[in-house]
Structures are given as C-alpha cells and as structure tokens.
Design a protein around this motif. Structure first.
Motif, PDB file in Angstrom:
ATOM      1  N   ILE A  34       0.859  -1.183   0.000  1.00 29.02           N
ATOM      2  CA  ILE A  34       0.000   0.000   0.000  1.00 29.02           C
ATOM      3  C   ILE A  34       0.894   1.231   0.000  1.00 29.02           C
ATOM      4  O   ILE A  34       1.839   1.322   0.794  1.00 29.02           O
ATOM      5  CB  ILE A  34      -0.904   0.042   1.250  1.00 29.02           C
ATOM      6  CG1 ILE A  34      -1.806  -1.189   1.312  1.00 29.02           C
ATOM      7  CG2 ILE A  34      -1.728   1.336   1.258  1.00 29.02           C
ATOM      8  CD1 ILE A  34      -2.917  -1.236   0.302  1.00 29.02           C
ATOM      9  N   GLY A  35       0.594   2.162  -0.871  1.00 28.57           N
ATOM     10  CA  GLY A  35       1.348   3.406  -0.927  1.00 28.57           C
ATOM     11  C   GLY A  35       0.467   4.602  -0.641  1.00 28.57           C
ATOM     12  O   GLY A  35      -0.730   4.586  -0.950  1.00 28.57           O
ATOM     13  N   TRP A  36       1.057   5.614  -0.012  1.00 31.15           N
ATOM     14  CA  TRP A  36       0.412   6.910   0.177  1.00 31.15           C
ATOM     15  C   TRP A  36       1.109   7.930  -0.711  1.00 31.15           C
ATOM     16  O   TRP A  36       2.339   7.998  -0.731  1.00 31.15           O
ATOM     17  CB  TRP A  36       0.500   7.364   1.633  1.00 31.15           C
ATOM     18  CG  TRP A  36      -0.520   6.757   2.528  1.00 31.15           C
ATOM     19  CD1 TRP A  36      -0.340   5.733   3.420  1.00 31.15           C
ATOM     20  CD2 TRP A  36      -1.889   7.143   2.658  1.00 31.15           C
ATOM     21  NE1 TRP A  36      -1.513   5.465   4.070  1.00 31.15           N
ATOM     22  CE2 TRP A  36      -2.485   6.316   3.626  1.00 31.15           C
ATOM     23  CE3 TRP A  36      -2.677   8.119   2.044  1.00 31.15           C
ATOM     24  CZ2 TRP A  36      -3.822   6.423   3.991  1.00 31.15           C
ATOM     25  CZ3 TRP A  36      -3.998   8.237   2.405  1.00 31.15           C
ATOM     26  CH2 TRP A  36      -4.559   7.396   3.368  1.00 31.15           C
ATOM     27  N   PHE A  37       0.309   8.734  -1.389  1.00 31.14           N
ATOM     28  CA  PHE A  37       0.812   9.734  -2.310  1.00 31.14           C
ATOM     29  C   PHE A  37       0.096  11.048  -2.053  1.00 31.14           C
ATOM     30  O   PHE A  37      -0.972  11.066  -1.447  1.00 31.14           O
ATOM     31  CB  PHE A  37       0.588   9.281  -3.752  1.00 31.14           C
ATOM     32  CG  PHE A  37       1.210   7.952  -4.053  1.00 31.14           C
ATOM     33  CD1 PHE A  37       0.551   6.771  -3.735  1.00 31.14           C
ATOM     34  CD2 PHE A  37       2.470   7.869  -4.624  1.00 31.14           C
ATOM     35  CE1 PHE A  37       1.132   5.536  -3.977  1.00 31.14           C
ATOM     36  CE2 PHE A  37       3.061   6.648  -4.872  1.00 31.14           C
ATOM     37  CZ  PHE A  37       2.385   5.484  -4.546  1.00 31.14           C
ATOM     38  N   ARG A  38       0.648  12.128  -2.518  1.00 33.75           N
ATOM     39  CA  ARG A  38      -0.027  13.410  -2.389  1.00 33.75           C
ATOM     40  C   ARG A  38       0.189  14.246  -3.630  1.00 33.75           C
ATOM     41  O   ARG A  38       1.186  14.078  -4.351  1.00 33.75           O
ATOM     42  CB  ARG A  38       0.459  14.178  -1.157  1.00 33.75           C
ATOM     43  CG  ARG A  38       1.908  14.621  -1.205  1.00 33.75           C
ATOM     44  CD  ARG A  38       2.316  15.241   0.122  1.00 33.75           C
ATOM     45  NE  ARG A  38       3.729  15.619   0.136  1.00 33.75           N
ATOM     46  CZ  ARG A  38       4.398  15.943   1.232  1.00 33.75           C
ATOM     47  NH1 ARG A  38       3.781  15.939   2.433  1.00 33.75           N
ATOM     48  NH2 ARG A  38       5.665  16.288   1.175  1.00 33.75           N
ATOM     49  N   VAL A  48       4.718   9.509  -0.828  1.00 36.57           N
ATOM     50  CA  VAL A  48       4.960   9.981   0.537  1.00 36.57           C
ATOM     51  C   VAL A  48       5.511   8.850   1.404  1.00 36.57           C
ATOM     52  O   VAL A  48       6.524   9.004   2.077  1.00 36.57           O
ATOM     53  CB  VAL A  48       3.661  10.531   1.156  1.00 36.57           C
ATOM     54  CG1 VAL A  48       3.874  10.896   2.626  1.00 36.57           C
ATOM     55  CG2 VAL A  48       3.165  11.734   0.365  1.00 36.57           C
ATOM     56  N   SER A  49       4.832   7.716   1.371  1.00 33.90           N
ATOM     57  CA  SER A  49       5.245   6.578   2.176  1.00 33.90           C
ATOM     58  C   SER A  49       4.588   5.331   1.617  1.00 33.90           C
ATOM     59  O   SER A  49       3.566   5.415   0.923  1.00 33.90           O
ATOM     60  CB  SER A  49       4.823   6.770   3.639  1.00 33.90           C
ATOM     61  OG  SER A  49       5.228   5.668   4.422  1.00 33.90           O
ATOM     62  N   CYS A  50       5.177   4.180   1.908  1.00 31.61           N
ATOM     63  CA  CYS A  50       4.549   2.935   1.492  1.00 31.61           C
ATOM     64  C   CYS A  50       4.950   1.818   2.436  1.00 31.61           C
ATOM     65  O   CYS A  50       5.987   1.901   3.125  1.00 31.61           O
ATOM     66  CB  CYS A  50       4.879   2.591   0.045  1.00 31.61           C
ATOM     67  SG  CYS A  50       6.585   2.097  -0.265  1.00 31.61           S
ATOM     68  N   ILE A  51       4.122   0.769   2.462  1.00 34.07           N
ATOM     69  CA  ILE A  51       4.366  -0.385   3.307  1.00 34.07           C
ATOM     70  C   ILE A  51       4.205  -1.630   2.463  1.00 34.07           C
ATOM     71  O   ILE A  51       3.228  -1.790   1.720  1.00 34.07           O
ATOM     72  CB  ILE A  51       3.404  -0.382   4.523  1.00 34.07           C
ATOM     73  CG1 ILE A  51       3.749  -1.498   5.502  1.00 34.07           C
ATOM     74  CG2 ILE A  51       1.942  -0.430   4.103  1.00 34.07           C
ATOM     75  CD1 ILE A  51       3.063  -1.343   6.864  1.00 34.07           C
ATOM     76  N   ASN A  58       9.308  -4.277   4.216  1.00 33.27           N
ATOM     77  CA  ASN A  58       9.931  -2.968   4.054  1.00 33.27           C
ATOM     78  C   ASN A  58       8.901  -1.836   4.102  1.00 33.27           C
ATOM     79  O   ASN A  58       7.778  -1.988   3.636  1.00 33.27           O
ATOM     80  CB  ASN A  58      10.662  -2.896   2.713  1.00 33.27           C
ATOM     81  CG  ASN A  58      12.004  -3.584   2.755  1.00 33.27           C
ATOM     82  OD1 ASN A  58      12.990  -3.044   3.237  1.00 33.27           O
ATOM     83  ND2 ASN A  58      12.039  -4.810   2.238  1.00 33.27           N
ATOM     84  N   VAL A  59       9.313  -0.720   4.665  1.00 39.14           N
ATOM     85  CA  VAL A  59       8.554   0.518   4.567  1.00 39.14           C
ATOM     86  C   VAL A  59       9.496   1.592   4.050  1.00 39.14           C
ATOM     87  O   VAL A  59      10.717   1.531   4.267  1.00 39.14           O
ATOM     88  CB  VAL A  59       7.936   0.945   5.913  1.00 39.14           C
ATOM     89  CG1 VAL A  59       6.935  -0.088   6.395  1.00 39.14           C
ATOM     90  CG2 VAL A  59       9.004   1.183   6.953  1.00 39.14           C
ATOM     91  N   ARG A 105       6.965  -5.986  -2.547  1.00 41.64           N
ATOM     92  CA  ARG A 105       7.689  -4.824  -2.048  1.00 41.64           C
ATOM     93  C   ARG A 105       7.043  -3.561  -2.593  1.00 41.64           C
ATOM     94  O   ARG A 105       6.787  -3.452  -3.789  1.00 41.64           O
ATOM     95  CB  ARG A 105       9.159  -4.873  -2.454  1.00 41.64           C
ATOM     96  CG  ARG A 105       9.946  -3.631  -1.998  1.00 41.64           C
ATOM     97  CD  ARG A 105      11.419  -3.870  -2.019  1.00 41.64           C
ATOM     98  NE  ARG A 105      11.794  -4.883  -1.031  1.00 41.64           N
ATOM     99  CZ  ARG A 105      13.034  -5.258  -0.784  1.00 41.64           C
ATOM    100  NH1 ARG A 105      14.028  -4.723  -1.473  1.00 41.64           N
ATOM    101  NH2 ARG A 105      13.288  -6.173   0.122  1.00 41.64           N
ATOM    102  N   CYS A 106       6.811  -2.608  -1.699  1.00 39.95           N
ATOM    103  CA  CYS A 106       6.189  -1.365  -2.134  1.00 39.95           C
ATOM    104  C   CYS A 106       7.230  -0.448  -2.761  1.00 39.95           C
ATOM    105  O   CYS A 106       8.442  -0.684  -2.686  1.00 39.95           O
ATOM    106  CB  CYS A 106       5.505  -0.675  -0.959  1.00 39.95           C
ATOM    107  SG  CYS A 106       6.634   0.038   0.258  1.00 39.95           S
ATOM    108  N   THR A 107       6.733   0.613  -3.380  1.00 38.12           N
ATOM    109  CA  THR A 107       7.584   1.608  -4.006  1.00 38.12           C
ATOM    110  C   THR A 107       6.895   2.959  -3.916  1.00 38.12           C
ATOM    111  O   THR A 107       5.663   3.027  -3.800  1.00 38.12           O
ATOM    112  CB  THR A 107       7.857   1.246  -5.478  1.00 38.12           C
ATOM    113  OG1 THR A 107       8.535   2.325  -6.110  1.00 38.12           O
ATOM    114  CG2 THR A 107       6.546   1.010  -6.234  1.00 38.12           C
ATOM    115  N   LEU A 108       7.654   4.024  -3.986  1.00 40.46           N
ATOM    116  CA  LEU A 108       7.087   5.369  -4.002  1.00 40.46           C
ATOM    117  C   LEU A 108       6.853   5.871  -5.423  1.00 40.46           C
ATOM    118  O   LEU A 108       6.510   7.030  -5.629  1.00 40.46           O
ATOM    119  CB  LEU A 108       7.980   6.341  -3.247  1.00 40.46           C
ATOM    120  CG  LEU A 108       8.148   6.055  -1.757  1.00 40.46           C
ATOM    121  CD1 LEU A 108       9.042   7.111  -1.102  1.00 40.46           C
ATOM    122  CD2 LEU A 108       6.809   5.988  -1.053  1.00 40.46           C
TER     123      LEU A 108
END
Length: 126
Positions: A34-38, A48-51, A58-59, A105-108
C-alpha cells in the motif's frame, strides 16, 4: 474487485497532527503493498510513504516526511494508516492511497500502482 478508500483529511494548524486511513475492500490488504501519495495544486503526484506485504516487511518514506510520518497496518480492520505529525504548510495537498496486485515490495513510484482511491484533502494553514 479491488478498492481502496481514504479518510481522515482536514484542516490543521502548522505543527499539528492528522491520521489518514486507507480502507481496502475486495481484497485482504495485508497481502498487498500500500502506498500513500499526495498532490499539491499545480504539482505532480508524489510518493509519501509505502508499506510492503508482511513477507517483505519494508517501509519507505519520502525524505521530507521521514521522522514525522509513520505508516502502519491494522490487519483486523483491513486498513493502513498514515500518522502525520509536525505538519507543515508544504504538506498541503490531496492524499491518495493505492495498491497493486502481484507485488510484495512497495515503491514510491506512482506508475507501478493500478488501484487508487479518490483522495482526501489535507490543508495545513494557520
């Protein structure tokens, strides 16, 4: 059908805090990154961040939010949170969460996500 819905945005003074929620439906969010974006007015959407999924663990955080924002999962609620502390005016924007199948694995990088929410507005202003 995978869906994610953001909530928790609002107006906050500089130095304040907000907690954003990304609630999943149609899938068990534990197994997916899951990623957070703005996106600020007139600017491109940025990570912004991801898990990552638990088997990866990894975060990641964008440099400007490192130490102020914390991403976490609540498996029982199928929800990922973004705790935002010490907010600054430059944190203002529409915040989106996103996910993608077949990745652990997450990515930004925005381009790797294919399921997005509608976004929630965060405004940091005195």
């Amino acid at each position: 059908h995978l869906q994610v819905v953001e909530s928790g945005g609002g107006l906050v003074q500089p130095g304040g805090s907000l907690r954003l929620s990304c609630t999943a439906s149609g899938f068990i969010s534990d197994y997916y990154p899951i990623g957070w974006f703005r996106q600020a007015p007139g600017k491109e959407r940025e990570g912004v961040s991801c898990i990552s999924s638990p088997d990866d663990g990894n975060v990641f955080y964008e440099d400007s939010v490192e130490g102020r924002f914390t991403i976490s999962r609540d498996p029982g609620k199928n929800t990922v949170y973004l705790q935002m502390n010490s907010l600054k005016p430059e944190d203002t924007g529409v915040y989106f969460c996103a996910t993608v199948e077949l990745m652990r694995r997450c990515t930004l990088f925005t381009g790797l996500y294919d399921t997005w929410g509608q976004g929630t507005q965060v405004t940091v202003s005195a």
